[in-house]
Each structure stands twice: as C-alpha cells, then as structure tokens.
Write an enzyme that holds these catalytic residues in place. Structure first.
Site: not given
Length: 378
Positions: A304, A333, A89-92, A143, A264, A187
C-alpha cells in the site's frame, strides 16, 4: 446481477458478481461508506486498495442528506462519485442499535431522530423506496436484527416477523419496478432450527442472494462458526452468501472456509482512526511509545501507499499530533490489508491450496487454526 461460481476448495467458493457497473471478484470484502464516504478517503483511493464494491447505510443517508438531495444528483453513485457497485443495508441494524428510543411493531419501527428528536417511522416499504432512490445495486430486505442473548421464543418471534417483513420488502421492491438485486436475510439467533425455518421461508419468497444476519452481535465465536457451518450448505449454490457486519481478518478467513462469499465491516476504517493497524504478523497499536523511533515499515509484505512511503515512527508521530494525515494513511493501509487477505483467499481457492493459506495466515498471526466441523473437513 449475476453470480458465477468458478471453483471450490472444500466449502470455500471462488466466484464473481457481475453487475452493469462492474464485476466483483468473490470472496469479497466491502468497505463501509456510512454517509456516502469511506471516512477520510476519496473514491479513487478506495479503489486503489482493491475494493470493487462499497456498502452504504440506508438509515443514515435517509436522515442526512435525505431522498430529495439524492434524487437531485441521480443516485448515491453520482452523489459520492463512486461508479462501481454499491450494496445498501436496509436500516434494520441501525434501528436495532437505537435501543431505548425506538419501538418495534408489526407495521414497522417508530423512533426518535437521533439528532433532533423528531418522531420518525420506518417500515419495509419505506426502506425499499429509499434504497430505490439510492440506486443500490444490491438492496437488503428490512428485517429486525435479533438481539443477543435471546431466548428461543424471543428469537422465533423476531425471526417470524422478519420473514413477514421480507415478503413486504419483496412486494414493494417488485412494485417499484426495481431491476437491481434484492437479498434476503436469514435470522434465528444461535438456534439452528430457527435458522432453517428462516431460510426456507426466504427461499419460498425468492431472492437474488442470501445474507446471514444477527451474528457478530456478542455471541461466542464458536456459535458464529456453528451457525455458518449449518446454514451455508443449505443456501442454493448458485446464490451469493453474505455474512453481515463481519469482521476481524480471522473472521473473514473462517467465513470463507465455511462458504461465505461477501463481507462488510467498519473495523478496518474505525480501527485505523484509533491507531489499531492490521498487519501480516498481527495487530500494531501505533500509539504505543515503542514505535516512537521505529524506522521500519508498518508491514514488509504490504504494497500500500503507506507501507511503501512511511515508517512506523512517522505514523506514531502523526497520531500523537492528531494530524488528519495519520488517520488517512492508517485507513489506506488497513483497507489494503483486508483486500490483500481476500486476494490471498481467492488465489488459494483457485489453486486448491486453501489449507496452506489458512495455516500460514495463523502462523504469522501467532494463533492456532480454529477447527472446522467434521463434515467440513476434506
């Protein structure tokens, strides 16, 4: 990066992302490795759950260990010994989460280091430099994550600045000679018209994929579904679609039904450490005393390591004693459960039986199937 669309079922898509470091089957779920680790897991264990791509956090890795340490190792893949693809991710969003200790201007974001209080500045150009040093296979533009709730005017101003930052991100990415993929972020909060303006602006700039941002920030589920139903069909079919920061298992199912390719979320790992376990038949809160003597497996349908070797009673015991192994077994799990859901979705789309999968998924969870918009119904 190359995206190959194999087949569809309704709006749901079955494809793959091809990188030099490996191929990712879509729809895909990316476990989150905030500080260069999926908490408590070795890369081999993460791979064994079925994960093919990870997410790393630019903001956190910039603050610790920093760019110099990353460069000394080569990149993030070498640093954490994960040789598959990585999206950063960009940090936004992290900056957005700082709240009162940050100030957003046209130039970028001024904020205080959350650990030592030092003054720091992050802008689109710096974000592109950090992600370049991380060796990210997918780089996200910098962003502003529009807060919820936001008025139309607040959302418009935020979205327009994100577009300008998107252009600056694109220019810096190209100036660095980065040969990896760069994704734009749509956005516009819950306003369909603003989402259209954002997407059209991003399409003019041109990106390798398009993310839907600013959802899962407190808005009702109906709004999330409505925005996805509105936006996804307008994203070019040959580009991957990524729903950021989402979500619960049913959110993945609903995203896929509406045409999303990538997800994610920290939920499977964070919830695992809190004894909140996802199963085929719903959530098991392993701290509940009723599991103290429960000798059954956690999820009879799961393959698992945890489910093949341990009982609910043992997991309850580990949690009660605050044993590290408990958090690890729970995480194994939950990550495997998420990957099994994604595998089930991929198989169902391939076979043209997505509706059957969705019906059975919700039946086992004891929940009603959320409706699709009329134009989404086959």
């Amino acid at each position: 990066m190359k995206f190959e669309l194999k087949t569809t079922d309704g709006r749901a898509r079955r494809g793959q992302l091809v990188f030099e470091r490996g191929t990712v089957q879509t729809p895909a779920f990316m476990p989150v490795g905030t500080y260069g680790t999926v908490k408590g897991m070795t890369p081999e264990e993460v791979r064994e759950t079925g994960a093919e791509i990870l997410l790393g956090n630019t903001f956190h890795l910039w603050l610790r260990p920093g760019q110099e340490v990353m460069r000394a190792h080569g990149d993030l893949h070498d640093f954490m010994n994960w040789q598959g693809p990585i999206l950063t991710d960009s940090g936004g969003f992290q900056v957005f989460s700082l709240g009162h200790i940050r100030k957003i201007t046209e130039a970028g974001v001024h904020f205080r280091h959350p650990i030592n209080g030092e003054k720091i500045f992050l802008d689109p150009e710096k974000s592109m430099e950090i992600q370049y040093d991380l060796g990210s296979d997918i780089v996200m533009i910098f962003d502003e994550c529009t807060p919820y709730p936001a008025t139309y005017e607040e959302a418009r101003k935020s979205m327009e600045m994100s577009l300008r930052w998107g252009k600056r991100s694109r220019d810096k990415f190209d100036a660095l000679g980065n040969k990896n993929a760069l994704f734009g972020i749509i956005q516009g909060s819950v306003y369909e018209e603003l989402r259209d303006v954002s997407l059209n602006g991003l399409l003019e700039i041109g990106f390798d994929g398009y993310a839907v941002g600013g959802l899962a920030v407190g808005e009702p589920k109906e709004d999330m579904h409505r925005i996805l139903e509105h936006v996804c069909p307008k994203i070019p079919a040959d580009k991957p679609r990524y729903l950021m920061g989402v979500g619960k298992p049913e959110d993945l199912v609903e995203g896929v039904r509406r045409g999303v390719d990538m997800f994610d979320c920290v939920m499977p790992t964070r919830n695992a450490r809190n004894g909140h376990l996802f199963t085929t038949d719903g959530v098991v809160k392993i701290r509940n005393a009723k599991y103290r003597s429960d000798t059954s497996t956690l999820d009879a349908d799961c393959d698992c390591y945890t489910c093949k070797n341990y009982t609910r009673s043992y997991l309850y015991h580990l949690d009660k004693c605050n044993e590290i192994l408990g958090a690890r077994l729970n995480t194994i799990h939950n990550l495997r459960y998420y990957q099994r859901v994604m595998q089930g979705l991929r198989d169902a789309i391939e076979q043209g039986k997505l509706d059957d999968f969705v019906t059975e998924f919700y039946r086992r969870q004891g929940k009603p199937v959320p409706p699709l918009a009329e134009n989404d119904v086959k």
